[in-house]
Design a protein around this motif. Structure first.
Motif: not given
Length: 487
Positions: A104, A116, A119, A415
């Motif tokens: 990630y 970031y 995720g 995602l």
């Protein structure tokens, strides 16, 4: 099987795993825990990933699922091949090029801080739910085979199950997992093969007779073309491709194993052979499922209300002692090969993505501090999984494999949208808005799913709702588009 025999089998099995853990944790540090010092043989990783991908869900739920869906699951498995091809040719080169510990980290480089963290958060959510579902299965089996006879509460069974995982993973991390998963995959596939052999012997079937019996049964249909059913080939195939991408390629658990290989070439060889073997392994499980139903029907055995209980019930009450032991070893190996690596991956992601751990420590004092923190995180996720399993016990009514893929459809969708947008566009987004988009997209997907028959002329979504979820996220990111600032 007597409780004494069951506890003996479990004790010997875990003694073997703990021995492997002790051997692989000599001179271990954080780099060993997170990346296995990037020295894992690719063929070992490939074979071990089979067990992690199949898990206890495949071992119990897929055979039981045959009654409701026949061999339709193979349509998804064929879709996996397309997904794994994309992983090997698109995602893995990027991960190796960026030299990532947590995959990630790519989102931070591509979009920024909030993307970031979003995720990484969705991975933690997805893995906690998915791994808890899987462990729920093995805890249920241990309850039936052992703890019911001792009048032990299910919560104690779950606690024992998780403690056993913690004992052999807390030090060596991913390096231990690569080796233990290989052993557990061997146990699992051997168990299925032996059970098939024993059933065929009981039914007086030769190898050719097994094939004919399955083909002539009501369970063997693979391809379904009705567009409105969730078993439609195109729905299942493309859902399988995207599920493979998100549950392997965008999953820290599965990618962490790949990133322990020495280089990209080895990792791609691992993915190629893993993909091929996985197709035949799933076909083996479905064949065993058909034989379980044929065996039950031919012997006049009443079927359990829950399909997940078929295999455990037959192994406990109707198979001979050898088949019972083989089943017990197989389910333990299947469940733990997935759950142990998940616990390690959850610890890795939280430490790297939220606590900013680095692969190489600089001082002994810093190493000691990181080690203590890592142990606390590892223990914390163990406790969290325990609580989720207890909750799942109270609310679950479906086959666990269905529940796993349903959960994945909602939690991995953001995602899928984030990575697709990052890889296939060069657009920048307003990073602060990404968490909002990634909260709205699963909620909107869920609403669309439960109202689809009314809104879409009777169309009923299957697991392809994952693709819709990712698409909504993609569109939401387009709405966050911002122009690049001029240098």
């Amino acid at each position: 099987m007597t409780p004494t025999l069951v506890i003996t089998v479990i004790a010997v099995y875990f003694a073997l795993l703990i021995t492997i853990s002790l051997i692989t944790t000599k001179r271990s540090d954080s780099s060993t825990f997170f990346t296995a010092n990037r020295q894992s043989p690719w063929y070992l990783v490939a074979f071990g990933m089979i067990g992690a991908s199949l898990s206890g869900v495949t071992f119990i739920s897929v055979p039981g699922w045959v009654a409701d869906t026949q061999f339709a699951y193979m349509q998804m498995v064929l879709g996996y091949l397309l997904g794994y091809l994309i992983i090997a040719t698109v995602l893995m080169p990027m991960y190796y090029r960026l030299n990532l510990i947590s995959i990630y980290g790519y989102l931070e480089q591509r979009f920024g801080f909030w993307s970031y963290k979003t995720g990484a958060f969705y991975f933690l959510l997805s893995r906690v739910i998915g791994s808890s579902f899987r462990l729920f299965l093995v805890a249920g089996v241990l309850q039936i085979f052992l703890f019911d006879a001792w009048d032990v509460d299910f919560s104690v069974t779950v606690l024992v199950t998780i403690v056993l995982i913690w004992l052999y993973t807390f030090r060596g991390g991913i390096k231990t997992i690569v080796w233990t998963d290989t052993l557990q995959t061997l146990f699992m596939l051997s168990a299925v093969s032996i059970v098939i052999y024993l059933i065929s012997k009981d039914l007086n079937l030769s190898l050719g007779g097994i094939t004919s019996a399955i083909k002539e049964s009501e369970y063997s249909q693979i391809f379904f073309w009705d567009w409105q059913t969730g078993k439609n080939f195109f729905k299942q195939f493309f859902a399988g491709a995207f599920i493979a991408i998100v549950m392997t390629g965008l999953d820290q658990d599965m990618m962490q194993k790949n990133l322990t290989c020495k280089n990209l070439g080895d990792a791609q060889k691992n993915m190629f052979w893993f993909s091929i073997i996985l197709v035949f392994a799933n076909l083996l499980f479905l064949s065993m499922g058909a034989l379980l139903y044929i065996y039950a029907n031919s012997n006049g055995i009443p079927l359990p209300e829950r399909t997940d209980n078929l295999f455990p019930m037959l192994a406990r009450d109707h198979f001979n002692i050898i088949a019972g032991i083989v089943f017990l070893l197989g389910i333990i190996a299947a469940a733990y090969s997935s759950a142990d690596s998940a616990l390690t991956a959850l610890t890795t992601s939280f430490c790297v993505d939220f606590l900013n751990f680095k692969e190489h420590e600089t001082t002994l004092a810093f190493q000691h501090k990181q080690r203590n923190t890592r142990l606390i995180v590892h223990l914390g996720f163990s406790l969290l999984m325990f609580l989720v399993i207890i909750l799942f016990k109270k609310i679950n009514n479906d086959a666990v494999i269905s529940a796993v893929f349903t959960a994945a459809s909602y939690t991995y969708g953001p995602l899928l949208g984030l990575y697709s947008f990052g890889l296939f566009t060069k657009l920048q987004v307003r990073d602060y808005g990404v968490p909002i988009v990634c909260l709205i997209s699963p909620a909107l997907s869920y609403w669309l799913n439960i109202n689809s028959e009314e809104l879409l002329n009777g169309y009923k979504f299957g697991f392809e709702i994952l693709i819709v979820n990712g698409g909504i996220t993609f569109v939401g990111l387009l709405l966050l588009y911002k122009k690049r600032s001029r240098p």
